[in-house]
Design an enzyme around this catalytic site. Structure first.
Site, PDB file in Angstrom:
ATOM      1  N   SER A 196      -6.295  13.236  16.393  1.00 43.99           N
ATOM      2  CA  SER A 196      -5.026  13.536  15.714  1.00 43.99           C
ATOM      3  C   SER A 196      -5.070  13.059  14.268  1.00 43.99           C
ATOM      4  CB  SER A 196      -3.847  12.907  16.460  1.00 43.99           C
ATOM      5  OG  SER A 196      -4.058  11.525  16.651  1.00 43.99           O
ATOM      6  N   SER A 241      -0.430   4.490  12.247  1.00 42.17           N
ATOM      7  CA  SER A 241      -0.442   3.272  11.422  1.00 42.17           C
ATOM      8  C   SER A 241       0.245   3.405  10.067  1.00 42.17           C
ATOM      9  CB  SER A 241      -1.889   2.811  11.221  1.00 42.17           C
ATOM     10  OG  SER A 241      -2.598   3.787  10.503  1.00 42.17           O
ATOM     11  N   TYR A 299       6.270   0.143  13.093  1.00 44.02           N
ATOM     12  CA  TYR A 299       4.820   0.020  13.260  1.00 44.02           C
ATOM     13  C   TYR A 299       4.461  -1.402  13.710  1.00 44.02           C
ATOM     14  CZ  TYR A 299      -0.015  -0.803  11.930  1.00 44.02           C
ATOM     15  OH  TYR A 299      -1.324  -1.187  11.947  1.00 44.02           O
TER      16      TYR A 299
HETATM   17  N1  UFG Z   1       0.829   0.040  -3.638  1.00 44.11           N
HETATM   18  C1  UFG Z   1       1.195   0.564  -4.866  1.00 44.11           C
HETATM   19  N2  UFG Z   1       1.014   1.890  -5.070  1.00 44.11           N
HETATM   20  C2  UFG Z   1       0.495   2.749  -4.137  1.00 44.11           C
HETATM   21  C3  UFG Z   1       0.122   2.195  -2.880  1.00 44.11           C
HETATM   22  C4  UFG Z   1       0.300   0.843  -2.656  1.00 44.11           C
HETATM   23  O1  UFG Z   1       1.671  -0.158  -5.735  1.00 44.11           O
HETATM   24  O2  UFG Z   1       0.379   3.945  -4.396  1.00 44.11           O
HETATM   25  C5  UFG Z   1       0.996  -1.389  -3.402  1.00 44.11           C
HETATM   26  C6  UFG Z   1       1.937  -1.686  -2.244  1.00 44.11           C
HETATM   27  O3  UFG Z   1       3.259  -1.729  -2.673  1.00 44.11           O
HETATM   28  C7  UFG Z   1       1.416  -3.033  -1.779  1.00 44.11           C
HETATM   29  C8  UFG Z   1      -0.086  -2.970  -2.069  1.00 44.11           C
HETATM   30  O4  UFG Z   1      -0.248  -1.923  -3.026  1.00 44.11           O
HETATM   31  O5  UFG Z   1       1.970  -4.060  -2.547  1.00 44.11           O
HETATM   32  C9  UFG Z   1      -0.919  -2.647  -0.857  1.00 44.11           C
HETATM   33  O6  UFG Z   1      -0.359  -1.521  -0.224  1.00 44.11           O
HETATM   34  P1  UFG Z   1      -1.092  -0.725   0.935  1.00 44.11           P
HETATM   35  O7  UFG Z   1      -0.208   0.426   1.278  1.00 44.11           O
HETATM   36  O8  UFG Z   1      -2.499  -0.446   0.553  1.00 44.11           O
HETATM   37  O9  UFG Z   1      -1.131  -1.768   2.120  1.00 44.11           O
HETATM   38  P2  UFG Z   1       0.067  -2.592   2.793  1.00 44.11           P
HETATM   39  O10 UFG Z   1      -0.076  -3.993   2.323  1.00 44.11           O
HETATM   40  O11 UFG Z   1       1.369  -1.957   2.638  1.00 44.11           O
HETATM   41  O12 UFG Z   1      -0.274  -2.392   4.332  1.00 44.11           O
HETATM   42  C10 UFG Z   1      -1.253  -3.104   5.002  1.00 44.11           C
HETATM   43  C11 UFG Z   1      -1.804  -2.258   6.133  1.00 44.11           C
HETATM   44  C12 UFG Z   1      -0.722  -1.953   7.120  1.00 44.11           C
HETATM   45  C13 UFG Z   1      -0.103  -3.235   7.574  1.00 44.11           C
HETATM   46  C14 UFG Z   1       0.380  -4.034   6.404  1.00 44.11           C
HETATM   47  C15 UFG Z   1       0.894  -5.369   6.816  1.00 44.11           C
HETATM   48  O13 UFG Z   1      -2.329  -1.064   5.628  1.00 44.11           O
HETATM   49  O14 UFG Z   1      -1.275  -1.284   8.238  1.00 44.11           O
HETATM   50  O15 UFG Z   1      -0.689  -4.266   5.511  1.00 44.11           O
HETATM   51  O16 UFG Z   1       2.085  -5.601   6.153  1.00 44.11           O
HETATM   52  F1  UFG Z   1       0.961  -2.969   8.355  1.00 44.11           F
END
Ligand code: UFG
Length: 317
Positions: free
Chosen positions: A34, A74, A138
């Site tokens: 998927s 996820s 999630y």
């Molecule tokens: N970010 C940006 N711009 C983007 C994408 C992300 O500024 O286009 C920032 C986000 O706000 C965050 C950081 O980059 O501060 C990291 O973001 P990600 O989306 O790469 O990862 P996350 O920290 O949100 O998520 C990760 C895992 C999730 C898990 C989470 C735990 O990917 O599966 O940590 O809180 F749930």
């Protein structure tokens, strides 16, 4: 060992499958494709294209000695909009998998849990005994499976490990992140560097951090794979262990963007946007427990190295 990898066609599952094969394990991948890709399943593993809900006949046939369970939805944002998919796949699917294991007399499992089980941390670095108060569906769905594993260990003698990943990044065995909907910072920044996107939106620069952008703990997928190999034989029957997996060092969004510029040699135009709902200012792991218990030490703690590995694999593709 004869192992079944649920979700072995995805990013982390495929890397761990390759690492298991390199160690001489016999691997069957169970994946409904998927979100995964059949061509990410490393040669040497057998692919059963089946969902978690319908996994019982595969386990009855393969009779694995252990299961590594990566199969899940996820995306934090989608989990808030379409919770059914998260409860159905992550919780209902995991329950079906555990029952299929029981029927096949397999009781050893390593499960992909997440830092999102903790929610907004009271203290950083985050230890395993921190309160678990997920702020999205999630994280709640993954936490439910952690609880499920505790009760299956107690009631049915399962030997289980939950690995709570922080921000997994990088590439190994030629396998990297490849999502139809990309939301993660490093792959998006690399797409901008490669000219596939115009700019990167930084979600907020008014956080209480030194440069105002969010801080995360980026752990290399190769180090994560090592942790799975160490975790697999670790628990005794009836034991459920929980380990955080991160480098213990935080990098800000700005530092990641700078590393992408430096590694790729390309400009990465940035637009400053609003904060993204549910983003804690800082998520950094304490991985003291897995270091002490299993002797795990991450080898790839350098941010530029993590970014370089992801860049090399995305370019090769
Ligand atoms: N970010 C940006 N711009 C983007 C994408 C992300 O500024 O286009 C920032 C986000 O706000 C965050 C950081 O980059 O501060 C990291 O973001 P990600 O989306 O790469 O990862 P996350 O920290 O949100 O998520 C990760 C895992 C999730 C898990 C989470 C735990 O990917 O599966 O940590 O809180 F749930």
């Amino acid at each position: 060992m004869r192992v079944l990898v649920a979700g072995g066609a995805g990013y982390i599952g495929s890397v761990v499958t390759a690492a298991l094969l390199a160690e001489g394990h016999e691997v069957t991948v169970l994946d409904d494709l998927s979100t995964g890709h059949a061509d990410a399943v490393p040669p040497g593993a057998t692919l059963a294209e089946v969902s978690l809900h319908h996994s019982a006949p595969v386990l009855a046939d393969v009779r694995p000695e252990a299961v590594l369970h990566f199969a899940a939805k996820s995306l934090v944002g989608v989990s808030q909009q379409r919770p059914f998919e998260y409860w159905d796949t992550n919780v209902g699917g995991s329950l079906a998998l555990l029952e299929a294991m029981r029927a096949a007399d397999c009781r050893r499992i390593v499960f992909s849990s997440t830092a999102a089980t903790y929610g907004e941390p009271e203290a950083v670095p985050i230890r395993e005994d921190a309160p678990t108060r997920p702020t999205n569906t999630y994280g709640a769905s993954k936490l439910a499976v952690d609880h499920m594993l505790t009760s299956y260990a107690v009631a049915h003698g399962f030997a289980a490990v939950s690995l709570r990943y922080f921000n997994v990044a990088g590439a190994a065995f030629g396998l990297g992140e490849r999502h139809a909907t990309e939301t993660h910072l490093i792959p998006i920044a690399l797409q901008v560097a490669a000219g596939q996107r115009e700019s990167l939106t930084v979600f907020g620069e008014d956080y209480p951090t030194p440069d105002g952008t969010c801080i995360r703990d980026y752990v290399h997928v190769a180090d994560l794979a090592d942790a799975h190999l160490l975790a697999l034989p670790a628990p005794a029957d009836g034991e459920h262990r929980i380990y955080n997996l991160g480098n213990g060092t935080g990098f800000s969004v700005q530092e990641v963007v700078d590393a992408v510029r430096q590694v790729t040699g390309h400009p990465v135009p940035v637009v400053i946007g609003e904060r993204r709902a549910g983003d804690p200012a800082q998520l950094v792991a304490s991985s003291d427990r897995i270091r002490a218990d299993l002797g795990w030490t991450p080898d790839h703690t350098d941010l530029a190295g993590i970014v370089r590995d992801a860049w090399d694999v995305s370019r090769a593709r």
